[in-house]
Scaffold this active site. Sequence first.
Site, mmCIF file in Angstrom:
data_model
loop_
_atom_site.group_PDB
_atom_site.id
_atom_site.type_symbol
_atom_site.label_atom_id
_atom_site.label_comp_id
_atom_site.label_asym_id
_atom_site.label_seq_id
_atom_site.Cartn_x
_atom_site.Cartn_y
_atom_site.Cartn_z
ATOM 1 N N HIS A 17 -3.951 1.101 7.756
ATOM 2 C CA HIS A 17 -2.594 1.659 7.748
ATOM 3 C C HIS A 17 -2.515 2.815 6.744
ATOM 4 C CE1 HIS A 17 1.951 1.139 7.836
ATOM 5 N NE2 HIS A 17 1.768 1.858 6.740
ATOM 6 N N GLU A 18 -2.996 2.585 5.527
ATOM 7 C CA GLU A 18 -2.942 3.632 4.504
ATOM 8 C C GLU A 18 -3.871 4.789 4.845
ATOM 9 O OE1 GLU A 18 -0.474 3.524 2.593
ATOM 10 O OE2 GLU A 18 -0.036 1.439 3.042
ATOM 11 N N GLN A 32 2.942 9.904 1.021
ATOM 12 C CA GLN A 32 4.192 9.151 0.898
ATOM 13 C C GLN A 32 4.923 9.438 -0.418
ATOM 14 O OE1 GLN A 32 2.242 5.259 2.154
ATOM 15 N NE2 GLN A 32 4.324 5.063 2.957
ATOM 16 N N CYS A 75 6.477 -0.053 7.006
ATOM 17 C CA CYS A 75 6.027 1.056 6.184
ATOM 18 C C CYS A 75 7.155 1.501 5.258
ATOM 19 C CB CYS A 75 5.586 2.211 7.093
ATOM 20 S SG CYS A 75 4.975 3.654 6.239
ATOM 21 N N LEU A 76 6.802 1.815 4.030
ATOM 22 C CA LEU A 76 7.796 2.299 3.070
ATOM 23 C C LEU A 76 8.436 3.601 3.522
ATOM 24 C CD1 LEU A 76 5.902 1.602 -0.289
ATOM 25 C CD2 LEU A 76 7.604 0.167 0.861
ATOM 26 N N HIS A 80 -2.339 7.354 7.103
ATOM 27 C CA HIS A 80 -1.420 8.296 6.447
ATOM 28 C C HIS A 80 -2.141 9.578 6.029
ATOM 29 C CE1 HIS A 80 2.472 6.347 6.125
ATOM 30 N NE2 HIS A 80 1.913 5.226 5.703
ATOM 31 N N GLY A 91 0.830 -1.190 0.000
ATOM 32 C CA GLY A 91 0.000 0.000 0.000
ATOM 33 C C GLY A 91 0.864 1.238 0.000
#
Length: 157
Positions: free
Chosen positions: A131-132, A51, A89-90, A135, A46
């Site tokens: 999670h997304e 991000q 997480c990225l 953000h 995701g």
Amino acid sequence: MAIRNVVKEGDPILRKKCREITEVNDHIRMTMEDMLDTMRAEMGVGIAGPQVGVMRRMFVAEPEPDRVYFMINPEITEKEGTQTGDEACLSVPGLCGTVERPEKIKITALDLDGNRQEYEFEGFDAVVMCHEYDHLDGILYTDKATNIRNPQDDEEE
């Protein structure tokens, strides 16, 4: 499409609340396709607008290969139960942590054509969506996590 740079923890953009998208147009669709390419290049499941430096309420999720969700102006309308698991997480490379999330959620969002869709997710899919979604409100998983660690340390034990 294009691979974009992933914004890393410490950049203030990750802590800001995103603005709604007023029109689903070609620019939004192209940005979301870029986000999908970026997420796949980074081996993620995701990625959210902030991000990649875009302060709009949108994210892309692919909890399983080739099962892609494009979420524009998402709203979590129902939550049920709880589950706990490790997340990464990225934007927070090299770490993972244990997070409690709902077991099931309902979410409404616009699709790439601007049509309102309603989805139900459970298990890992619900984790990815939550999670997304966080953000978009400037929340990182590390704000909710316990036992934050480098996952390579787990392998060495």
